[in-house]
Design an enzyme around this catalytic site. Sequence first.
Site, PDB file in Angstrom:
ATOM      1  N   HIS A   1       0.861  -1.204   0.000  1.00 12.62           N
ATOM      2  CA  HIS A   1       0.000   0.000   0.000  1.00 12.62           C
ATOM      3  C   HIS A   1       0.887   1.239   0.000  1.00 12.62           C
ATOM      4  CE1 HIS A   1      -3.818   2.168   1.464  1.00 12.62           C
ATOM      5  NE2 HIS A   1      -2.898   3.117   1.291  1.00 12.62           N
TER       6      HIS A   1
ATOM      7  N   ASP B   1       1.479   2.725   3.513  1.00 15.86           N
ATOM      8  CA  ASP B   1       0.627   3.899   3.344  1.00 15.86           C
ATOM      9  C   ASP B   1       1.468   5.182   3.338  1.00 15.86           C
ATOM     10  OD1 ASP B   1      -1.684   5.307   2.833  1.00 15.86           O
ATOM     11  OD2 ASP B   1      -2.275   5.438   4.936  1.00 15.86           O
TER      12      ASP B   1
ATOM     13  N   HIS C   1      -4.364  -0.413   6.086  1.00 15.80           N
ATOM     14  CA  HIS C   1      -3.864   0.419   7.197  1.00 15.80           C
ATOM     15  C   HIS C   1      -4.768   0.383   8.435  1.00 15.80           C
ATOM     16  CE1 HIS C   1      -6.662   3.066   5.161  1.00 15.80           C
ATOM     17  NE2 HIS C   1      -5.820   3.422   4.230  1.00 15.80           N
TER      18      HIS C   1
ATOM     19  N   HIS D   1       1.403   5.428  -1.769  1.00 16.36           N
ATOM     20  CA  HIS D   1       1.015   6.541  -2.646  1.00 16.36           C
ATOM     21  C   HIS D   1       2.275   7.096  -3.283  1.00 16.36           C
ATOM     22  CE1 HIS D   1      -3.079   6.687  -0.928  1.00 16.36           C
ATOM     23  NE2 HIS D   1      -2.454   6.232   0.143  1.00 16.36           N
TER      24      HIS D   1
ATOM     25  N   LYS E   1      -9.450  -0.512  -5.435  1.00 18.94           N
ATOM     26  CA  LYS E   1      -9.479   0.165  -4.140  1.00 18.94           C
ATOM     27  C   LYS E   1     -10.828   0.816  -3.908  1.00 18.94           C
ATOM     28  CE  LYS E   1      -7.878   2.042  -0.367  1.00 18.94           C
ATOM     29  NZ  LYS E   1      -6.823   2.983  -0.152  1.00 18.94           N
TER      30      LYS E   1
ATOM     31  N   HIS F   1     -10.389   1.190   2.183  1.00 17.65           N
ATOM     32  CA  HIS F   1     -10.157   2.216   3.201  1.00 17.65           C
ATOM     33  C   HIS F   1     -11.367   2.118   4.129  1.00 17.65           C
ATOM     34  CE1 HIS F   1      -8.583   6.215   4.627  1.00 17.65           C
ATOM     35  NE2 HIS F   1      -9.742   6.110   5.244  1.00 17.65           N
TER      36      HIS F   1
HETATM   37  C1  NCD Z   1      -3.565   9.194   1.866  1.00 18.27           C
HETATM   38  C2  NCD Z   1      -3.175  10.220   0.799  1.00 18.27           C
HETATM   39  O1  NCD Z   1      -2.650  11.287   1.142  1.00 18.27           O
HETATM   40  O2  NCD Z   1      -3.350   9.940  -0.387  1.00 18.27           O
HETATM   41  N1  NCD Z   1      -3.526   9.841   3.149  1.00 18.27           N
HETATM   42  C3  NCD Z   1      -3.395   9.236   4.346  1.00 18.27           C
HETATM   43  O3  NCD Z   1      -3.476   9.914   5.368  1.00 18.27           O
HETATM   44  N2  NCD Z   1      -3.184   7.954   4.456  1.00 18.27           N
HETATM   45  C4  NCD Z   1      -4.883   8.620   1.554  1.00 18.27           C
HETATM   46  C5  NCD Z   1      -5.241   7.423   2.391  1.00 18.27           C
HETATM   47  O4  NCD Z   1      -4.680   6.340   2.252  1.00 18.27           O
HETATM   48  O5  NCD Z   1      -6.130   7.564   3.252  1.00 18.27           O
HETATM   49 ZN    ZN Z   2      -3.298   5.125   1.611  1.00 17.62          ZN
END
Ligand code: NCD
Ligand code: ZN
Length: 373
Positions: free
Chosen positions: A19, A263, A190, A21, A115, A152
């Site tokens: 996971h 995450d 998460h 970003h 997702k 999520h």
């Molecule tokens: C994530 C993001 O910034 O894309 N932020 C986070 O706090 N984890 C989105 C997510 O996974 O909730």
């Molecule tokens: Zn995330």
Amino acid sequence: MTERPGRTSLTIRRPDDWHVHLRDGAMLRAVVGHTARQFGRAIVMPNLRPPITSVVAAAAYRDRIQAALRASSGEPGHGNPAATFTPLMTAYLTETLPAAELELGFREGVFNAAKLYPAGATTNSDAGVRDPAHIGPALETMERIGMPLLIHGEVTDPEVDIFDREAVFIERHLQPLLRRHPGLKVVLEHITTADAAAFVAEGPANLAATITPHHLHINRNALFRSGLRPDFYCLPVAKRERHRLALVAAATSGNPRFFLGTDSAPHGREAKESACGCAGIYNAPFALESYATVFEQENALDRFEAFASENGPRFYGLPLNGGTVSLEPISADDDNPELVVPAMLELDNGTATPSRLVPFHAGEVLGWRLKTT
Ligand code: NCD
Ligand code: ZN
């Protein structure tokens, strides 16, 4: 950290991040190397603007990730991560995304999973799903073809206290969803509560969860330690200490249905320090070191490889990685300033202005350091 006698370097099969970003454009170029130098693969979140809702968009995003990595490789001492890293793409579920598009992408090997963002739950989730019951046909297709659903797990109901939103989601949405789709592979992403850890541990074999490094290290006090600390704000938000302890127990338990998912969610300095600061913790730079520190504290280093490198691919039905990574122990009294996690990273992103990001553990010395080859 408690000093343990006879600490030796730790070598594990190359791990994956289930996971992450990675963003796009300049931010992608700034951050992708941190993930690629540690992990063989990463499940890349689709919450871009606009979100990744088609096979074509996912394939193009995958190409941009690989191009950004090739451009950022060549840093001395980092090997060649472009050669060993594979981004695994995901589809962003909306209430109008056709089930046939999911099936096509999965069969072509472009989508590894889809997702589910409850609409409004987190960063770039507005196009998400208002109620999982609205996407029955998509979930039926995924169940039939063995495509994992990544969730999520928070309700967005403003009446529900923010610290209760995960537990309420399980009751209101996840339990009914698992009843409607008993064969669907589901990853509750998460997880942040004892409730979620217990639900997954007691659940069926097709239900798993990822656990982040930050939810293993901090509780909600971190958000308010001598002031408001935006760098510890993420979603789902960190909970009470008893929940953190339950997550540590789950991650280090050896239960194969818990695995690594950072995450890591980079937001530039200005986006974090603002009147409406973004949720997300940038933990990619020292992710493995962060996890290893917790596993050592729990005397569970013998279970680290399964959590980091085996449980995830087995759940997804993918082969384990070849190759290894090694971590070296750092002694608590080592005063080498290079071992301190920097307070701020200024990362080259191919533009005139570097990306400024505060890494998780800024200012700390972790128990381990990744060996660069
Ligand atoms: C994530 C993001 O910034 O894309 N932020 C986070 O706090 N984890 C989105 C997510 O996974 O909730
Ligand atoms: Zn995330």
